[in-house]
Design an enzyme around this catalytic site. Structure first.
Site, PDB file in Angstrom:
ATOM      1  N   LYS A 167      11.922  -9.470  13.317  1.00  0.00           N
ATOM      2  CA  LYS A 167      11.967  -8.544  12.182  1.00  0.00           C
ATOM      3  C   LYS A 167      13.136  -7.588  12.404  1.00  0.00           C
ATOM      4  CE  LYS A 167       9.224  -7.511   8.579  1.00  0.00           C
ATOM      5  NZ  LYS A 167       8.417  -8.407   7.749  1.00  0.00           N
TER       6      LYS A 167
ATOM      7  N   VAL B  31       0.859  -1.984  -6.742  1.00  0.00           N
ATOM      8  CA  VAL B  31       1.113  -3.025  -7.751  1.00  0.00           C
ATOM      9  C   VAL B  31       2.595  -3.422  -7.718  1.00  0.00           C
ATOM     10  CG1 VAL B  31      -0.840  -2.541  -9.265  1.00  0.00           C
ATOM     11  CG2 VAL B  31       1.281  -1.265  -9.592  1.00  0.00           C
ATOM     12  N   GLY B  32       3.085  -3.733  -6.501  1.00  0.00           N
ATOM     13  CA  GLY B  32       4.480  -4.149  -6.338  1.00  0.00           C
ATOM     14  C   GLY B  32       4.664  -5.620  -6.640  1.00  0.00           C
TER      15      GLY B  32
ATOM     16  N   VAL C  55       4.397  -8.515  -4.883  1.00  0.00           N
ATOM     17  CA  VAL C  55       3.364  -9.497  -4.540  1.00  0.00           C
ATOM     18  C   VAL C  55       2.111  -9.250  -5.381  1.00  0.00           C
ATOM     19  CG1 VAL C  55       1.908 -10.405  -2.713  1.00  0.00           C
ATOM     20  CG2 VAL C  55       4.233  -9.687  -2.176  1.00  0.00           C
TER      21      VAL C  55
HETATM   22  P1  NAD Z   1       6.696  -3.681  -2.960  1.00  0.00           P
HETATM   23  O1  NAD Z   1       7.544  -2.618  -2.383  1.00  0.00           O
HETATM   24  O2  NAD Z   1       7.215  -4.471  -4.126  1.00  0.00           O
HETATM   25  O3  NAD Z   1       5.275  -3.080  -3.386  1.00  0.00           O
HETATM   26  C1  NAD Z   1       4.572  -2.121  -2.669  1.00  0.00           C
HETATM   27  C2  NAD Z   1       3.945  -1.178  -3.687  1.00  0.00           C
HETATM   28  O4  NAD Z   1       3.028  -0.321  -3.010  1.00  0.00           O
HETATM   29  C3  NAD Z   1       4.965  -0.282  -4.410  1.00  0.00           C
HETATM   30  O5  NAD Z   1       4.776  -0.376  -5.807  1.00  0.00           O
HETATM   31  C4  NAD Z   1       4.632   1.110  -3.867  1.00  0.00           C
HETATM   32  O6  NAD Z   1       4.892   2.150  -4.807  1.00  0.00           O
HETATM   33  C5  NAD Z   1       3.149   0.984  -3.579  1.00  0.00           C
HETATM   34  N1  NAD Z   1       2.615   1.956  -2.643  1.00  0.00           N
HETATM   35  C6  NAD Z   1       3.193   2.496  -1.527  1.00  0.00           C
HETATM   36  N2  NAD Z   1       2.346   3.362  -0.940  1.00  0.00           N
HETATM   37  C7  NAD Z   1       1.209   3.383  -1.699  1.00  0.00           C
HETATM   38  C8  NAD Z   1      -0.022   4.067  -1.610  1.00  0.00           C
HETATM   39  N3  NAD Z   1      -0.267   4.939  -0.621  1.00  0.00           N
HETATM   40  N4  NAD Z   1      -0.967   3.830  -2.557  1.00  0.00           N
HETATM   41  C9  NAD Z   1      -0.740   2.973  -3.568  1.00  0.00           C
HETATM   42  N5  NAD Z   1       0.420   2.292  -3.708  1.00  0.00           N
HETATM   43  C10 NAD Z   1       1.374   2.488  -2.779  1.00  0.00           C
HETATM   44  O7  NAD Z   1       6.333  -4.647  -1.735  1.00  0.00           O
HETATM   45  P2  NAD Z   1       5.804  -6.143  -1.776  1.00  0.00           P
HETATM   46  O8  NAD Z   1       6.948  -7.046  -1.489  1.00  0.00           O
HETATM   47  O9  NAD Z   1       4.962  -6.371  -2.982  1.00  0.00           O
HETATM   48  O10 NAD Z   1       4.896  -6.156  -0.466  1.00  0.00           O
HETATM   49  C11 NAD Z   1       3.629  -5.511  -0.443  1.00  0.00           C
HETATM   50  C12 NAD Z   1       3.038  -5.613   0.956  1.00  0.00           C
HETATM   51  O11 NAD Z   1       2.896  -6.984   1.316  1.00  0.00           O
HETATM   52  C13 NAD Z   1       3.902  -4.984   2.073  1.00  0.00           C
HETATM   53  O12 NAD Z   1       3.047  -4.473   3.068  1.00  0.00           O
HETATM   54  C14 NAD Z   1       4.668  -6.180   2.637  1.00  0.00           C
HETATM   55  O13 NAD Z   1       5.056  -5.966   3.980  1.00  0.00           O
HETATM   56  C15 NAD Z   1       3.604  -7.258   2.532  1.00  0.00           C
HETATM   57  N6  NAD Z   1       4.157  -8.606   2.461  1.00  0.00           N
HETATM   58  C16 NAD Z   1       5.065  -8.930   1.496  1.00  0.00           C
HETATM   59  C17 NAD Z   1       5.568 -10.227   1.452  1.00  0.00           C
HETATM   60  C18 NAD Z   1       6.550 -10.620   0.372  1.00  0.00           C
HETATM   61  O14 NAD Z   1       6.778 -11.833   0.206  1.00  0.00           O
HETATM   62  N7  NAD Z   1       7.107  -9.703  -0.390  1.00  0.00           N
HETATM   63  C19 NAD Z   1       5.164 -11.166   2.389  1.00  0.00           C
HETATM   64  C20 NAD Z   1       4.226 -10.800   3.357  1.00  0.00           C
HETATM   65  C21 NAD Z   1       3.727  -9.514   3.393  1.00  0.00           C
END
Ligand code: NAD
Length: 351
Positions: A79, A180-181, A183
């Site tokens: 990472k 609600v990002g 994923v």
């Molecule tokens: P993202 O940044 O698109 O979404 C994360 C969302 O969480 C954002 O909208 C953010 O505003 C919100 N957030 C942050 N803190 C918060 C809180 N305290 N309460 C409520 N909402 C909050 O990220 P993503 O790519 O959707 O990934 C989400 C999670 O999944 C992360 O932990 C990431 O490490 C993990 N993940 C992602 C992937 C991938 O393919 N993108 C793969 C494996 C794991």
């Protein structure tokens, strides 16, 4: 650029780069390459202290080793993290410097998307190093991993429903989503299509409004109250360590299944969930869809979506055997999954 090698027990390579010319301050952690080159995303985060960034890169790279071992991607775990606000760091000079930093490891570490990095950022990193995955399809990459992670999480939620209720049908089930990002939105779409109801929260007003517009059926609550929502599945999709001493007694769900990395603040929180009868889908098992998708780039003939989707389906089997093993050994699902991953790596080291 100054690159300092850090000696960290049980990690193959950990390096720290600082570059006055571009402002780059970044760490790369290579946990283990027994099963293949260490692949893991590049995170941009405004860490308050450098040691927080180091802790994060160590935890995340180890998680990637376990995730890839269980998902059988043929990759090791690594990472990288860049210290700083995305508004400041996401500029071409800093990203190119990061590319040069990655290049110094000569392919031992391969980067990808993560929190606060976008495909366009990776395209800039790619100008300086070829060790980049997740580029757009038209550039020979596998594209944005998030929809594939979301697909895997949706399948994983179905497996959890089957384990807890005897049926994997999401119809009529209530899911509480934290974040609600990228994923989460892929998961929401599939849950709603399958007839589930969704309550969600986020701290980003723009994101909330975009989701409200796209999925008006979703009910939003204050981020701090999401833990208290009675639901069938609590689905974390924001940041890590959210299952901790402060939140664990508030949860009112029989299942926890979501994409966020490192959901348990400490391993012992998995034991508490087990005692409470809450089924926990270990994060590094259920959220492997993105890394599985990326790993298909390394197969002969290059990326193929059909192959990727089929491989992501294996997440269901991995979860089922984790649950079975946890029951058999009288341990938490998290400990069971870690034991499986460690054994896969140790067996490969011996052979
Ligand atoms: P993202 O940044 O698109 O979404 C994360 C969302 O969480 C954002 O909208 C953010 O505003 C919100 N957030 C942050 N803190 C918060 C809180 N305290 N309460 C409520 N909402 C909050 O990220 P993503 O790519 O959707 O990934 C989400 C999670 O999944 C992360 O932990 C990431 O490490 C993990 N993940 C992602 C992937 C991938 O393919 N993108 C793969 C494996 C794991």
């Amino acid at each position: 650029m100054k690159i300092r090698k850090l000696d960290i027990e049980n990690y193959e390579t950990v390096v720290h780069a600082t570059d006055d010319a571009t402002g780059l301050n970044a760490f790369i952690g290579v946990h283990d390459t027994t099963l293949g080159p260490a692949l893991g995303g590049m995170r941009i985060w405004p860490y308050e202290r450098e040691e927080d960034a180091l802790t994060d890169v160590l935890r995340l790279s180890k998680g990637m080793s376990y995730k890839s071992a269980i998902a059988q991607t043929g990759l090791g775990g690594g990472k990288s993290v860049i210290v700083g606000s995305p508004d400041v760091v996401r500029n071409p000079e800093t990203l190119r410097a990061m590319g040069r930093f990655i290049e110094t490891l000569e392919g031992k570490y391969i980067t990808a998307e993560d929190v606060n990095t976008r495909v366009v950022d990776l395209e800039i990193v790619r100008e300086e190093t070829k060790w980049v995955t997740g580029l757009p399809l038209e550039k020979g990459g596998s594209g944005n991993p998030s929809p594939y992670t979301g697909f895997g999480v949706f399948l994983g939620i179905r497996t959890c429903l089957e384990e807890a209720f005897g049926s994997d049908d999401p119809k009529g089930k209530h899911v509480a989503m934290q974040g609600v990002g990228n994923v989460a939105q892929a998961v929401i779409e599939q849950l709603l299509k399958a007839g589930a109801t969704v309550t969600a929260c986020d701290i980003n007003e723009k994101r909330i409004n975009a989701v409200k517009e796209k999925y008006p059926e979703v009910t939003f609550v204050d981020p701090d109250t999401i833990y208290d929502i009675p639901c069938d599945v609590f689905s974390p999709h924001a940041l890590g360590a959210i299952i901790n001493d402060q939140t664990i007694d508030r949860l009112r769900c029989p299942i926890i299944a979501g994409a966020a990395n490192n959901q348990l603040a400490e391993v012992r929180h998995g034991d508490i969930l087990r005692e409470k009868g809450i089924l926990y889908a270990p994060d590094f098992v259920i959220n492997a869809g993105g890394i599985v998708n990326v790993s298909v780039e390394f197969q002969e003939g290059g990326y193929n979506e059909e192959v990727a989707l089929k491989k992501i389906g294996n997440i269901q089997n991995a979860l089922k055997s984790t649950f079975a093993m946890a029951k058999e050994d009288g341990t938490s699902t998290n400990r069971a999954a870690i034991a499986v991953a460690k054994k896969i790596i140790a067996d490969a080291k011996r052979s």
